[in-house]
Design a protein around this motif. Structure first.
Motif, short mmCIF file in Angstrom:
data_model
loop_
_atom_site.label_atom_id
_atom_site.label_comp_id
_atom_site.label_asym_id
_atom_site.label_seq_id
_atom_site.Cartn_x
_atom_site.Cartn_y
_atom_site.Cartn_z
N GLY A 176 0.79 -1.21 0.00
CA GLY A 176 0.00 0.00 0.00
C GLY A 176 0.83 1.27 0.00
O GLY A 176 0.29 2.37 0.11
N THR A 177 2.14 1.13 -0.14
CA THR A 177 3.04 2.28 -0.11
C THR A 177 3.39 2.80 -1.50
O THR A 177 4.03 3.85 -1.62
CB THR A 177 4.35 1.91 0.60
N GLY A 178 3.02 2.06 -2.52
CA GLY A 178 3.44 2.42 -3.87
C GLY A 178 4.85 2.00 -4.17
O GLY A 178 5.42 2.37 -5.20
N LYS A 179 5.44 1.20 -3.26
CA LYS A 179 6.80 0.70 -3.44
C LYS A 179 6.80 -0.82 -3.60
O LYS A 179 5.97 -1.51 -2.99
CB LYS A 179 7.67 1.10 -2.25
N ALA A 180 7.72 -1.31 -4.41
CA ALA A 180 7.85 -2.75 -4.59
C ALA A 180 9.26 -3.08 -5.06
O ALA A 180 9.94 -2.25 -5.69
CB ALA A 180 6.84 -3.28 -5.60
N THR A 181 9.71 -4.27 -4.74
CA THR A 181 11.05 -4.73 -5.12
C THR A 181 10.98 -5.50 -6.43
O THR A 181 10.09 -6.32 -6.64
CB THR A 181 11.64 -5.64 -4.03
N VAL A 182 11.94 -5.23 -7.30
CA VAL A 182 12.02 -5.92 -8.59
C VAL A 182 13.46 -6.38 -8.79
O VAL A 182 14.40 -5.80 -8.22
CB VAL A 182 11.58 -5.01 -9.76
N GLY A 183 13.66 -7.39 -9.61
CA GLY A 183 15.01 -7.84 -9.91
C GLY A 183 15.07 -9.26 -10.42
O GLY A 183 14.19 -10.09 -10.15
N THR A 184 16.12 -9.54 -11.17
CA THR A 184 16.34 -10.87 -11.75
C THR A 184 16.72 -11.88 -10.68
O THR A 184 17.49 -11.58 -9.76
CB THR A 184 17.47 -10.81 -12.79
N ASP A 185 16.16 -13.08 -10.81
CA ASP A 185 16.57 -14.23 -10.00
C ASP A 185 17.05 -15.29 -10.99
O ASP A 185 16.23 -15.93 -11.65
CB ASP A 185 15.42 -14.76 -9.16
N PRO A 186 18.37 -15.47 -11.15
CA PRO A 186 18.88 -16.35 -12.20
C PRO A 186 18.33 -17.78 -12.16
O PRO A 186 17.98 -18.34 -13.20
CB PRO A 186 20.40 -16.33 -11.96
#
Length: 282
Positions: free
Chosen positions: A255-265
């Protein structure tokens, strides 16, 4: 249903692809989908050889199809090349750019919605492919990421089954979709085999609603399967995306407008294998 005139025009476009598209960099062509009220720009990856080929309609997420004006996003170019090398024609409709829109990740009141306009785009893309002589009309599948994955779930609903089921989509893959809308719909039922791929640590579109959705679907005898990768986050299949926090999204699990993104090989490698096998019907 398509009119006879539209079918004739699309068939002609398939027989004369050089008139419908100009070759682009990176092994793809820019093409134009014109079907009744739908006017879409798209990217097409074509395998080597005469065909006919099985095909995939691939739907971008909220960030759109392009990295910038003339560069396809890395994720889309990677998947397009991989699937074409595996023998699939890949068509990627540009739902946002075709309507003069940029990224919609931070937009709360969407005008191009997953459950409506983007489903229409997917169906138009399927009709365009089915008019081509180098495509197997009975072997066209769906693939989508995030918002495109949510579109997949809306598109495979049994209450949206086409009149001619022989020309329906074959199967569907959804990467980290938002499942809550379909979960809360009492009428949701999947008419196609569906594979959902998610990360356990996804704080943008968390896996719990998709887990409930898949379990309920299987209890009804539907082929909806979920794979959850431990520790993976949103965008885990991206070829090279450093782990980072985004703070520009309209909706997130926190609900913060924040999220984590990134590659997981490891998750990416397994997902590539699963997607190819699933689309091939293995």
């Amino acid at each position: 249903m398509m009119s006879s005139l539209v079918r004739i025009l699309l068939l002609a476009a398939g027989l004369l692809p050089c008139l419908a598209a100009a070759a682009g960099a990176g092994g793809y062509e820019r093409v134009r989908i014109a079907l009744d009220d739908v006017q879409l720009n798209a990217v097409l990856y074509r395998p080597q050889g005469p065909g006919p080929f099985p095909a995939v309609v691939a739907l971008h997420g909220c960030g759109g199809l392009w990295r910038d004006k003339d560069k396809l996003s890395t994720r889309h170019s990677d998947w397009g090349e991989r699937l074409a090398a595996a023998g699939f024609m890949v068509l990627m409709p540009d739902s946002y750019g075709s309507r003069g829109l940029g990224s919609q990740c931070g937009v709360k009141e969407l005008t191009v919605r997953a459950s409506r306009e983007r489903v229409i785009d997917a169906v138009a893309a399927r009709h365009w492919l089915q008019a081509r002589p180098d495509v197997r009309a009975d072997a066209i599948s769906l693939l989508g990421w995030s918002g495109g994955g949510s579109t997949i779930l809306a598109a495979v609903r049994s209450d949206r089954s086409p009149a001619d089921k022989q020309l329906d989509f074959k199967r569907a893959v959804a990467f980290y979709p938002g499942c809550r809308t379909q979960l809360e719909s009492r009428s949701f039922a999947a008419r196609l085999p569906v594979l959902i791929l998610m990360g356990s640590a996804d704080d943008w579109t968390p896996p719990a609603p998709c887990d409930y959705l898949a379990k309920a679907a299987r209890a009804r005898g539907e082929s909806v399967n979920l794979v959850v990768y431990e520790g993976a986050v949103h965008d885990f299949d991206h070829p090279r995306l450093d782990m980072k926090q985004r703070d520009d999204i309209a909706y997130s699990a926190t609900g913060t407008g924040k999220a984590t993104v990134g590659t997981d090989p490891a998750a990416r490698e397994d997902a590539i294998r699963r997607v190819k096998e699933f689309l091939a019907g293995k």
